[in-house]
Write a protein that holds these residues in place. Structure first.
Motif, PDB file in Angstrom:
ATOM      1  N   LEU A  52     -12.405  25.005 -21.347  1.00 31.25           N
ATOM      2  CA  LEU A  52     -11.968  24.315 -20.131  1.00 31.25           C
ATOM      3  C   LEU A  52     -10.595  24.798 -19.691  1.00 31.25           C
ATOM      4  N   GLU A  53      -9.690  25.023 -20.650  1.00 36.17           N
ATOM      5  CA  GLU A  53      -8.352  25.502 -20.285  1.00 36.17           C
ATOM      6  C   GLU A  53      -8.435  26.865 -19.607  1.00 36.17           C
ATOM      7  N   GLU A  54      -9.389  27.699 -20.079  1.00 37.38           N
ATOM      8  CA  GLU A  54      -9.530  29.026 -19.485  1.00 37.38           C
ATOM      9  C   GLU A  54     -10.045  28.932 -18.046  1.00 37.38           C
ATOM     10  N   ASN A  91      -9.674  26.373 -16.027  1.00 40.75           N
ATOM     11  CA  ASN A  91      -8.612  25.809 -15.184  1.00 40.75           C
ATOM     12  C   ASN A  91      -7.466  26.797 -14.955  1.00 40.75           C
ATOM     13  N   PHE A  92      -7.246  27.699 -15.935  1.00 38.05           N
ATOM     14  CA  PHE A  92      -6.240  28.750 -15.739  1.00 38.05           C
ATOM     15  C   PHE A  92      -6.632  29.625 -14.537  1.00 38.05           C
ATOM     16  N   TYR A  93      -7.923  30.022 -14.501  1.00 37.76           N
ATOM     17  CA  TYR A  93      -8.382  30.834 -13.373  1.00 37.76           C
ATOM     18  C   TYR A  93      -8.266  30.047 -12.066  1.00 37.76           C
ATOM     19  N   LEU A  94      -8.635  28.760 -12.104  1.00 41.19           N
ATOM     20  CA  LEU A  94      -8.560  27.952 -10.887  1.00 41.19           C
ATOM     21  C   LEU A  94      -7.127  27.848 -10.374  1.00 41.19           C
ATOM     22  N   GLU A  95      -6.192  27.724 -11.328  1.00 40.35           N
ATOM     23  CA  GLU A  95      -4.774  27.639 -10.927  1.00 40.35           C
ATOM     24  C   GLU A  95      -4.360  28.909 -10.182  1.00 40.35           C
ATOM     25  N   LYS A  96      -4.804  30.064 -10.667  1.00 36.79           N
ATOM     26  CA  LYS A  96      -4.477  31.335 -10.023  1.00 36.79           C
ATOM     27  C   LYS A  96      -5.142  31.452  -8.656  1.00 36.79           C
ATOM     28  N   PHE A  97      -6.320  30.800  -8.502  1.00 33.31           N
ATOM     29  CA  PHE A  97      -7.044  30.881  -7.234  1.00 33.31           C
ATOM     30  C   PHE A  97      -6.528  29.877  -6.205  1.00 33.31           C
ATOM     31  N   SER A  98      -5.710  28.894  -6.660  1.00 33.06           N
ATOM     32  CA  SER A  98      -5.305  27.787  -5.799  1.00 33.06           C
ATOM     33  C   SER A  98      -4.146  28.182  -4.898  1.00 33.06           C
ATOM     34  N   VAL A  99      -4.033  27.452  -3.813  1.00 35.00           N
ATOM     35  CA  VAL A  99      -2.870  27.604  -2.932  1.00 35.00           C
ATOM     36  C   VAL A  99      -1.826  26.578  -3.353  1.00 35.00           C
TER      37      VAL A  99
END
Length: 636
Positions: free
Chosen positions: A233-235, A237-245
């Motif tokens: 899950l952390e992995e 969410n890490f990708y999602l954080e990079k994709f987020s504005v």
């Protein structure tokens, strides 16, 4: 309440009828309160009736339904310009209880019943085709115009629908808007959709445990030895954080379902406990699940199910158990079923009064108010109309015979004269020697102004008049000369015909005594003689078939017999009497085996026997019957 009648103008194969300046529906069909089984050959209109109902009263599954260009009636032989521009479908409901009628007060009509005035509801679809577009409304009311139905009322009219070749396993599997979730959502078990429902507690607990697992904790919040879920899950969410504005950081959690009943129900599946089950068992499970909606206790809408090809994936015994149950359930529980089938097994098992025969752009209920069948006929047919006989409901033509010999031999003769019965959709039905009248009445309508069945029915029967030669065997027997003293034989034949004939039912009577005797008088005499002797050796032997040696013995015996007859100038009548009476009857040689042997002989040289069969006056009645049912004008 139940669907009492359906009327169709210009929908698919059902057009409209012009009479005395008035326009009448192409189909006007009365339905039974309980079970209705639509039968008939392919393209006879069964699906068109079911779809007309679906389009007008809609379905519980909220499927997307839209009229198409091809739904507008195109008269046979017309070009595309002759296609109708209007469709009208009327569904009339009757039998309202007060708690049902209150839902439809604005749209109900009142009519005189048997004892008092009764409510009825007329729901109709009106469609127009104009400049490539299709416009239609669904309304209800006692007058022609009607009024729009509101959403709540339309939902009370929706029918349960099971399509043909259904994928029962998929319908009961978890997915968005699954059929299972729709059924459960409408069931009383889930009428309370608030968070107090037990399933909310179950899913909430499961969601928390799953959420904890992906945080690296157990259900009690203690650290787990297995950190892989947390890392996964952390992995993500890490990708999602990079994709987020900025100011809108995306984050995720694992869960079974959102905490609302629709989402929870969409995650449920219903399956059989045994893993070794096939399509037929899943089909039964699906039907059982659909019955849940029909039997809701406090439901005040229509309890109607449409099931196409009810027999889908079911073997014979499963079909029988299913139809037995549905027939009983429909009679006692107030549900209404409209089923279609291609199964003669189901057609033979169901009460004939519940059967509707679709034929040539019309539908013919088989209840006593519609046919010439008497009450005793229904009881008789209930006992003896088995699956081998019920194929007559799916035929374009029917030949009724009274014995096994005719049943075996007539298809062979049809092949010889280039009228194979199967290719012309003609069914052979062996009814026994006393049941012609009962079976023929199935095809005769009580009121012909409502249409007659376009199924040609030929009843082939023996003349049963013994020749005068029989006096040598038994002086007490009444023979041809004795009978003619009392009444001309032709009058007796016409009297027999008059009892059976009518509409598209015709009778074909042998010219002399029986099928076998008339063949013995014909140009096929030698072939019958051979077949009788072959049959004698077969039925007296433990071995199957004939050896070449036995065939040679038969041929020698026949050659010797014909030589003797020719030397003594024995007339043809006496020869025929010897073959049929002295050999077959006195020696009790099987008529069925003889017919089978004769069929084998004729099949080997079809082209040779064709002119003999067509030109022989003793076989003429058989040729005429075959030609009549295959739509061929008799030429002999």
């Amino acid at each position: 309440m139940y669907l009492s009648d359906i009327k169709i103008w210009n929908f698919r194969k059902f057009g409209e009828v012009e009479k005395d300046g008035e326009t009448y529906p192409g189909l006007s069909l009365s339905l039974n309160k309980g079970l209705n089984l639509l039968v008939g050959e392919n393209d006879s209109g069964k699906t068109a009736i079911v779809d007309a109902l679906r389009y007008t009263i809609l379905t519980q599954s909220y499927e997307y339904i839209r009229l198409e260009h091809d739904d507008f009636h195109l008269p046979e032989g017309e070009s595309e310009s002759g296609r109708s521009t209007n469709i009208r479908i009327e569904c009339i409901f009757r039998g309202f209880k007060d708690n049902e009628a209150k839902n439809f007060l604005e749209w109900l009509g009142i009519e005189k019943g048997k004892d008092d005035f009764q409510y009825y509801l007329r729901v109709f679809l009106v469609a127009k085709r104009k400049e490539g577009n299709i416009y239609y409304d669904i309304k209800a009311g006692a007058d022609e115009e009607g009024m729009q139905l509101n959403g709540e009322v339309r939902n009370l009219l929706r029918t349960t629908y099971l399509k043909p070749l259904r994928d029962a396993e998929r319908e009961l599997a978890p997915r968005r808007n699954s059929r299972l979730s729709q059924i459960l959502d409408n069931h009383e078990a889930f009428k309370d959709k608030n968070e107090d429902h037990y399933l909310f507690e179950v899913i909430s607990e499961a969601n928390n445990k799953i959420k904890n697992y992906f945080k690296g904790k157990d259900g009690n919040g203690e650290e787990l030895d297995d950190p892989n879920g947390k890392k996964l899950l952390e992995e993500v969410n890490f990708y999602l954080e990079k994709f987020s504005v900025m100011n809108n950081e995306l984050n995720s959690d694992f869960k079974i379902a959102q905490l609302n009943l629709k989402n929870i129900l969409e995650k449920l599946s219903l399956s059989l406990r045994s893993e070794k089950t096939g399509l037929g068992s899943h089909n039964l499970l699906f039907i059982a699940t659909e019955l849940l909606l029909l039997k809701r206790e406090e439901y005040t809408g229509v309890r109607l199910a449409l099931i196409e090809e009810i027999e889908a994936h079911l073997h014979t015994q499963a079909q029988l158990r299913l139809i037995d149950f549905l027939q009983e359930e429909a009679s006692k529980s107030g549900i209404q079923l409209i089923l279609t089938t291609h199964s003669p097994i189901l057609a033979s098992k169901i009460n004939l009064k519940n059967l509707i025969l679709c034929n040539t752009n019309n539908a013919f209920p088989m209840g006593p108010e519609h046919t010439e069948l008497e009450s005793g006929d229904y009881l008789f047919l209930e006992r003896f109309l088995d699956s081998t006989k019920a194929n007559l409901f799916f035929a374009q033509g029917v030949i009724l015979v009274e014995g096994d010999a005719e049943n075996l031999l007539i298809p062979v003769l049809a092949e010889i004269i280039d009228r194979p019965l199967s290719q012309h959709g003609v069914s052979m039905v062996n009814v026994g020697n006393t049941a012609f009248l009962r079976y023929s009445r199935i095809f005769k309508r009580r009121y012909i102004d409502k249409g007659i069945l376009d199924i040609k029915v030929a009843c082939i029967t023996d003349n049963d008049i013994k020749p005068d030669l029989y006096k040598k065997e038994d002086e007490k027997v009444k023979t041809k000369s004795d009978i003619e003293k009392d009444q001309p034989i032709e009058e007796l034949r016409e009297h027999r015909k008059s009892r059976l004939e009518g509409q598209n039912v015709k009778v074909f009577i042998s010219p002399d005594w029986t099928l076998e005797f008339d063949i013995a008088l014909s140009d096929l005499q030698r072939e019958l003689f051979t077949a009788v002797l072959h049959a004698e050796k077969i039925q007296n032997s433990d071995k199957i078939g004939l050896t070449e040696k036995k065939r040679e013995e038969v041929d020698k015996k026949i050659d010797a017999q014909y030589k003797e007859w020719e030397e003594l100038d024995v007339p043809n009548l006496a020869r025929a009497f010897y073959i049929y009476k002295t050999l077959m009857l006195d020696k009790k040689i099987s008529k069925a085996i003889t017919a089978q042997c004769l069929g084998n002989i004729l099949n080997k040289r079809k082209s040779h026997f064709k002119p003999k069969v067509l030109q022989d006056e003793k076989l003429n009645y058989l040729v005429q019957a075959i030609q009549y049912t295959t739509d061929q004008v008799a030429t002999v």
